[in-house]
Enzyme design. Structure first.
Site, PDB file in Angstrom:
ATOM      1  N   ASP A 116     -54.258  12.291 -13.036  1.00 34.06           N
ATOM      2  CA  ASP A 116     -54.835  11.537 -11.918  1.00 34.06           C
ATOM      3  C   ASP A 116     -54.006  10.282 -11.649  1.00 34.06           C
ATOM      4  O   ASP A 116     -54.260   9.544 -10.699  1.00 34.06           O
ATOM      5  CB  ASP A 116     -56.326  11.231 -12.132  1.00 34.06           C
ATOM      6  CG  ASP A 116     -56.593  10.337 -13.326  1.00 34.06           C
ATOM      7  OD1 ASP A 116     -55.648  10.034 -14.085  1.00 34.06           O
ATOM      8  OD2 ASP A 116     -57.768   9.927 -13.509  1.00 34.06           O
ATOM      9  N   ASP A 155     -56.286  17.154 -14.513  1.00 36.42           N
ATOM     10  CA  ASP A 155     -56.961  15.935 -14.976  1.00 36.42           C
ATOM     11  C   ASP A 155     -58.242  15.715 -14.161  1.00 36.42           C
ATOM     12  O   ASP A 155     -58.183  15.581 -12.934  1.00 36.42           O
ATOM     13  CB  ASP A 155     -55.988  14.757 -14.743  1.00 36.42           C
ATOM     14  CG  ASP A 155     -56.190  13.644 -15.732  1.00 36.42           C
ATOM     15  OD1 ASP A 155     -57.059  13.758 -16.610  1.00 36.42           O
ATOM     16  OD2 ASP A 155     -55.443  12.646 -15.621  1.00 36.42           O
ATOM     17  N   GLU A 191     -53.605   7.094 -25.831  1.00 38.74           N
ATOM     18  CA  GLU A 191     -52.878   6.198 -24.926  1.00 38.74           C
ATOM     19  C   GLU A 191     -53.022   4.749 -25.401  1.00 38.74           C
ATOM     20  O   GLU A 191     -54.140   4.278 -25.652  1.00 38.74           O
ATOM     21  CB  GLU A 191     -53.408   6.354 -23.485  1.00 38.74           C
ATOM     22  CG  GLU A 191     -52.668   5.435 -22.507  1.00 38.74           C
ATOM     23  CD  GLU A 191     -52.866   5.783 -21.043  1.00 38.74           C
ATOM     24  OE1 GLU A 191     -53.530   6.795 -20.726  1.00 38.74           O
ATOM     25  OE2 GLU A 191     -52.348   5.027 -20.196  1.00 38.74           O
TER      26      GLU A 191
HETATM   27  O1  KIV Z   1     -53.032  10.633 -15.428  1.00 42.38           O
HETATM   28  C1  KIV Z   1     -52.125  10.683 -16.271  1.00 42.38           C
HETATM   29  O2  KIV Z   1     -50.931  10.790 -15.950  1.00 42.38           O
HETATM   30  C2  KIV Z   1     -52.495  10.609 -17.670  1.00 42.38           C
HETATM   31  C3  KIV Z   1     -51.400  10.451 -18.677  1.00 42.38           C
HETATM   32  C4  KIV Z   1     -50.948   9.055 -18.696  1.00 42.38           C
HETATM   33  C5  KIV Z   1     -51.814  10.926 -20.018  1.00 42.38           C
HETATM   34  O3  KIV Z   1     -53.636  10.649 -17.982  1.00 42.38           O
END
Ligand code: KIV
Length: 279
Positions: free
Chosen positions: A44, A83, A182
């Site tokens: 996301d 995501d 993270e």
């Molecule tokens: O949205 C994204 O790119 C992520 C990564 C930073 C793991 O969640």
């Protein structure tokens, strides 16, 4: 045949590092897949690096599905993870199941990712029970950045460190096939990685995780508004694009583009009538 979640678990068991990248469109996903990256996240983060939003909060299911479809089309081998956007899995289990299913059914992804540890374990369990692989995400969870007081490294007190370990264990128990860590201090990420059986994928979590994930726009030097400390620019595409566009601008203005080489020809005698008309 695409990479499976079992292969990823085996990679951890064999001490083989797992490289993961984000991708948001067909062309980039194809290049990333052809390069041999086994795990692609349609993050996301596209809210910021593709759509120009200030955070991931405004990203919708419609936007995520649009980009997920393109990434899936561009890939043959990588396992594609969609995501789940803010508030698409919080209000009820039914919402979470419906939206996770949309990633698989409509987007063509092979797995979903969602943010949160212990408090999300029940939701993870229910999605996994439906046959949808789930990747967890703990530490700095950008969808809760307001609650966390900004984009800060997490787990720096004994209580917070212990909570992160509990979060990882709860996700493992719930059936998550991998967990993104993270902005977690490297020594803590090492302990978490040693204590759980599923792969940890770090971003700003040091070298001891089972895998690493980077936002592709950071890695390519394409998104330059903010470059996090944990990002490494393997290329400087923004500079290359700026120079190419500036050259094009100059050549169009100066009349040196297009040349004969970029033009099409035809038998000019066929235009005689038109030339007569024009004169
Ligand atoms: O949205 C994204 O790119 C992520 C990564 C930073 C793991 O969640």
């Amino acid at each position: 045949m695409r990479v499976t979640i079992n292969e990823l678990k085996e990679m951890k068991q064999h001490g083989e590092k797992i490289p993961m990248l984000t991708a948001y469109d067909y062309v980039t996903a194809k290049l990333v897949d052809e390069a041999g990256i086994p795990l692609i996240l349609v993050g996301d983060s596209l809210g910021m690096v593709i759509l120009g939003y200030e955070s991931t909060i405004p990203v919708t299911m419609v936007e995520m599905l649009h980009h997920t479809k393109a990434v899936v089309k561009g890939t043959k081998r990588a396992l594609v993870v969609g995501d789940m956007p803010f508030m698409t899995y919080h209000a009820s289990v039914a919402d979470a199941l419906r939206n996770a299913a949309r990633f698989i059914q409509q987007g063509g992804a092979q797995a979903v990712k969602l943010e949160g540890g212990e408090r999300m374990a029940e939701i993870v369990k229910r999605i996994v029970e439906c046959g949808i692989p789930v990747m967890g995400h703990i530490g700095l969870t950008p969808q809760s950045a307001y609650q966390l007081g900004g984009f800060k490294v997490q787990g720096k007190t004994p209580e917070a460190a212990s909570q992160l370990l509990n979060d990882a264990r709860a996700l493992e128990q719930a059936g998550a096939f991998a967990i993104v860590l993270e902005l977690v201090p490297a020594p803590l990420a090492k302990i978490i990685t040693q204590r759980i059986s599923v792969p940890t994928i770090g971003i700003g979590a040091g070298p001891f995780c089972d895998g690493q994930v980077q936002v592709i726009s950071d890695l390519l030097g394409l998104y330059t508004e903010f470059v996090p400390k944990h990002a490494k620019q393997y290329a400087k595409l923004a500079d290359i694009i700026r120079a190419a566009v500036a050259d094009y601008l100059t050549e169009v203005r100066g009349g040196s583009f297009p040349t004969k080489r970029e033009s099409y020809t035809m038998d000019e005698s066929l235009l005689e009538g038109l030339i007569d008309e024009a004169s």
